[in-house]
Design a protein around this motif. Structure first.
Motif, PDB file in Angstrom:
ATOM      1  N   SER A   1     -22.422   5.016  64.069  1.00  0.00           N
ATOM      2  CA  SER A   1     -22.003   6.404  63.842  1.00  0.00           C
ATOM      3  C   SER A   1     -22.606   7.385  64.832  1.00  0.00           C
ATOM      4  O   SER A   1     -22.121   8.513  64.975  1.00  0.00           O
ATOM      5  CB  SER A   1     -22.360   6.839  62.417  1.00  0.00           C
ATOM      6  N   THR A   2     -23.662   6.956  65.557  1.00  0.00           N
ATOM      7  CA  THR A   2     -24.309   7.860  66.519  1.00  0.00           C
ATOM      8  C   THR A   2     -23.837   7.627  67.953  1.00  0.00           C
ATOM      9  O   THR A   2     -24.308   8.292  68.871  1.00  0.00           O
ATOM     10  CB  THR A   2     -25.840   7.686  66.480  1.00  0.00           C
TER      11      THR A   2
ATOM     12  N   ALA B   1     -17.121   2.389  65.849  1.00  0.00           N
ATOM     13  CA  ALA B   1     -16.968   2.143  64.408  1.00  0.00           C
ATOM     14  C   ALA B   1     -17.917   1.072  63.899  1.00  0.00           C
ATOM     15  O   ALA B   1     -18.414   1.149  62.776  1.00  0.00           O
ATOM     16  CB  ALA B   1     -15.526   1.750  64.095  1.00  0.00           C
TER      17      ALA B   1
ATOM     18  N   LYS C   1     -20.781   6.871  71.049  1.00  0.00           N
ATOM     19  CA  LYS C   1     -19.414   7.054  71.542  1.00  0.00           C
ATOM     20  C   LYS C   1     -19.278   6.324  72.872  1.00  0.00           C
ATOM     21  O   LYS C   1     -20.272   5.983  73.516  1.00  0.00           O
ATOM     22  CB  LYS C   1     -19.092   8.540  71.716  1.00  0.00           C
TER      23      LYS C   1
ATOM     24  N   GLN D   1     -15.296   7.459  69.234  1.00  0.00           N
ATOM     25  CA  GLN D   1     -16.393   7.068  68.354  1.00  0.00           C
ATOM     26  C   GLN D   1     -16.466   5.545  68.193  1.00  0.00           C
ATOM     27  O   GLN D   1     -15.452   4.857  68.128  1.00  0.00           O
ATOM     28  CB  GLN D   1     -16.173   7.698  66.977  1.00  0.00           C
TER      29      GLN D   1
ATOM     30  N   LYS E   1     -25.070   8.181  73.612  1.00  0.00           N
ATOM     31  CA  LYS E   1     -25.710   8.610  72.373  1.00  0.00           C
ATOM     32  C   LYS E   1     -26.187  10.038  72.571  1.00  0.00           C
ATOM     33  O   LYS E   1     -26.866  10.339  73.555  1.00  0.00           O
ATOM     34  CB  LYS E   1     -26.891   7.696  72.021  1.00  0.00           C
TER      35      LYS E   1
ATOM     36  N   LEU F   1     -14.158   0.146  68.140  1.00  0.00           N
ATOM     37  CA  LEU F   1     -13.940   1.586  68.231  1.00  0.00           C
ATOM     38  C   LEU F   1     -13.176   2.116  67.027  1.00  0.00           C
ATOM     39  O   LEU F   1     -12.432   1.390  66.377  1.00  0.00           O
ATOM     40  CB  LEU F   1     -13.198   1.917  69.522  1.00  0.00           C
ATOM     41  N   ALA F   2     -13.372   3.411  66.754  1.00  0.00           N
ATOM     42  CA  ALA F   2     -12.737   4.046  65.602  1.00  0.00           C
ATOM     43  C   ALA F   2     -11.289   4.442  65.886  1.00  0.00           C
ATOM     44  O   ALA F   2     -10.529   4.741  64.962  1.00  0.00           O
ATOM     45  CB  ALA F   2     -13.540   5.278  65.180  1.00  0.00           C
TER      46      ALA F   2
END
Length: 253
Positions: free
Chosen positions: A78-79, A99, A81, A97, A49, A121-122
């Motif tokens: 969203s904050t 998700a 990874k 990122q 983060k 994950l995104a």
């Protein structure tokens, strides 16, 4: 009790014995261990983060990371990874990122029962020469007392440490029977969704929460959850038990 996560601000709450278990929230590394080598834990990830490591995790497939429930509560996808494929928590590998976040609905912040969560994950993290996916322990698995298991992470190397290692560390520890662990803590604290491992001088610590503990075949037996202090004699580390929590985990795959 003490969690083995790192507060984002790297401040450790002094809540030993409080209703909320104390979070392992410092920075140094696995206690009593050694540097991990490439290939030792190809599925381990650093949860981050604002560019700072706060927990570990294990990659289960291209878009799924298993971590501790207490690493996920209160977080916003969203904050966050994850870094995979590197022994260095600050560089290398791939940074992806998060998700979405799902916490086991049975998780209790007070008791740390069912201490698992899933980060989706995104983008895909494919396997490579440095990245692999973890194999979950079989349903019902309960690590045998006395067997040797290995835990890894970027957590502190001393109880109350204040700096995190940059390079991944690992340590091998013996499994402690649930009966003995309940004698070390209490019957109510050590549920059947937990198991214990450790010996004086060797343990996981702050910053290792959510990370993997595996057997000799690298099968994922648990995730780092909590403990009283780090590497204290008669106070083994406590791990979420994949064998009883696997059914919910697989629904998230």
């Amino acid at each position: 009790m003490g969690l083995k996560a790192i507060l984002i601000a790297l401040v450790a709450p002094a809540v030993y014995g409080a209703a909320l278990p104390q979070v392992h929230t410092d920075s140094t590394q696995i206690v009593g261990g050694t540097a991990a080598a490439a290939g030792d834990f190809p599925f381990i990830v650093s949860l981050q983060k604002s560019g700072s490591h706060f927990c570990g995790g294990s990659l289960l497939n291209a878009r799924t990371v298993l971590t501790a429930g207490h690493c996920a509560v209160g977080q916003t996808a969203s904050t966050l990874k994850v870094r995979a494929g590197s022994l260095n928590r600050n560089s290398g590998g791939v940074l992806v990122q998060v998700a979405s976040i799902a916490v086991d609905p049975a998780f209790s912040s007070n008791t740390l029962d069912s201490d698992v969560a899933i980060f989706k994950l995104a983008a895909d993290i494919p396997t490579s020469s440095t990245i692999g996916y973890a194999t979950l322990a079989a349903s019902g698995n309960d690590p045998a007392a006395g067997s040797t298991v290995t835990v890894a992470g970027w957590g502190t190397t001393t109880e109350g440490g204040s700096t995190l290692p940059t390079a991944l560390r690992k340590v091998s520890v013996p499994v402690v029977s649930r009966t003995d662990c309940r004698a070390d803590y209490s019957v109510s604290e050590i549920t059947t969704n937990m198991w214990c491992a450790g010996v004086g001088g060797k343990d996981s610590c702050q910053g290792d929460s959510g990370g993997p503990i595996v057997d000799a075949n690298k099968v994922l037996l648990g995730t780092v959850s909590w403990g009283e202090g780090c590497a204290e004699a008669g106070k083994p580390g406590v791990y979420a038990r994949i064998g009883t929590l696997r059914s919910w985990i697989t629904t998230q795959l």
